[in-house]
Design a protein around this motif. Sequence first.
Motif, PDB file in Angstrom:
ATOM      1  N   UNK A 178       0.950  -0.953   0.072  1.00 42.28           N
ATOM      2  CA  UNK A 178       0.069  -0.149   0.009  1.00 42.28           C
ATOM      3  C   UNK A 178       0.830   1.262  -0.111  1.00 42.28           C
ATOM      4  N   UNK A 179       1.875   1.251   0.810  1.00 43.45           N
ATOM      5  CA  UNK A 179       2.791   2.464   0.759  1.00 43.45           C
ATOM      6  C   UNK A 179       3.341   2.664  -0.530  1.00 43.45           C
ATOM      7  N   UNK A 187       2.367  10.165   2.303  1.00 42.03           N
ATOM      8  CA  UNK A 187       1.191  10.183   1.428  1.00 42.03           C
ATOM      9  C   UNK A 187      -0.020   9.250   1.755  1.00 42.03           C
ATOM     10  N   UNK A 188       0.266   8.117   2.093  1.00 38.21           N
ATOM     11  CA  UNK A 188      -0.941   6.988   2.314  1.00 38.21           C
ATOM     12  C   UNK A 188      -1.545   7.377   3.605  1.00 38.21           C
ATOM     13  N   UNK A 203      -3.891   1.636  11.220  1.00 38.18           N
ATOM     14  CA  UNK A 203      -2.480   1.059  11.410  1.00 38.18           C
ATOM     15  C   UNK A 203      -1.552   1.077  10.118  1.00 38.18           C
ATOM     16  N   UNK A 204      -0.389   1.522  10.346  1.00 44.30           N
ATOM     17  CA  UNK A 204       0.688   1.422   9.222  1.00 44.30           C
ATOM     18  C   UNK A 204       1.702   0.527   9.828  1.00 44.30           C
ATOM     19  N   UNK A 205       2.251  -0.386   8.755  1.00 43.89           N
ATOM     20  CA  UNK A 205       3.245  -1.268   8.986  1.00 43.89           C
ATOM     21  C   UNK A 205       4.763  -0.614   8.587  1.00 43.89           C
ATOM     22  N   UNK A 213       9.708   6.718  12.145  1.00 41.83           N
ATOM     23  CA  UNK A 213       9.940   8.282  12.534  1.00 41.83           C
ATOM     24  C   UNK A 213       8.825   9.112  11.477  1.00 41.83           C
ATOM     25  N   UNK A 214       9.092   8.632  10.222  1.00 37.78           N
ATOM     26  CA  UNK A 214       8.253   9.384   9.175  1.00 37.78           C
ATOM     27  C   UNK A 214       6.777   9.033   9.506  1.00 37.78           C
ATOM     28  N   UNK A 215       6.109   7.998  10.176  1.00 38.38           N
ATOM     29  CA  UNK A 215       4.859   7.643  10.469  1.00 38.38           C
ATOM     30  C   UNK A 215       4.624   8.347  11.677  1.00 38.38           C
ATOM     31  N   UNK A 216       5.482   8.626  12.683  1.00 39.91           N
ATOM     32  CA  UNK A 216       4.866   9.286  13.812  1.00 39.91           C
ATOM     33  C   UNK A 216       4.830  10.778  13.439  1.00 39.91           C
TER      34      UNK A 216
END
Length: 290
Positions: A178-179, A187-188, A203-205, A213-216
Amino acid sequence: MKNPCETVMTPPSIAAQVHQDVARALQEDLGSGDLTAALVPAARRAKARILAREAAVICGAPWAEAALRALDPAVQLTWHVAEGQRCAADQVVLEIEGEARALLSAERTALNFLQLLSAVATKTATYVEAVKGTRAAIVDTRKTIPGLRLAQKYAVGVGGGVNHRIGLFDAVLIKENHIAAAGGVAAVLRATEAVAAQAAFIEIEVETLAQLREALDAGAKMVLLDNMPLPTLREAVQLNAGRAILEISGGVTLDGLRALAETGVDRISIGGLTKDVKATDFSMRIQELA
């Protein structure tokens, strides 16, 4: 006074699923009729006992009851080990009295549900016990037997585990594909705004600390740490600093489970709870009445 183990109560949502599962299983087994049971006189009654041949957490009683009652609505059932309780090897868990033909025809369906769901509940309970005292919950996945997902997830709950999403429709789990398809982590996550109202959680894997770090930084509230070694997991927990719920997935074994839990993560998801189970051994013995 009525034996509290005599009848198993189930939530309405599970009760409907039990009916569907049992109807499908009986049709699969009986088809146009049980040719062997037809050799027994129609008026004959019998008693039977279901024994657990090994120690286990009993699970699947609603399905076993439904299979027996579907063929003999007046069948008498007395449970000696309640749903969610542990039994010993060679212990009688259920006594039955009813129409002999019905008991014979329902036997395999009732035992099939008991052996599968008790296996799931027992395995889950073992994993839950292994992380006792940590903050980590044991969580299931979508790696279930087709058509029996709700039954298996029910069994995980009986064993003390936690259900993850039921299917693709009720929550968002963004994985590596998905990413890649959406153009990156940020973006996702931005795109989830369109479905947030329909999702129980998002939730993102992630596979690296840089991705975490990017997700947070993008506002992720629930992150799946995929196949990270222990030192990296410890760093991930420190980096997270309580901002998001952290879940571990991938390659989890019972031997290494405690060490994973002690990293400080919130959840450990294990496909093997429902995918790699060895059926609990049950048998039924019938005694003629009249």
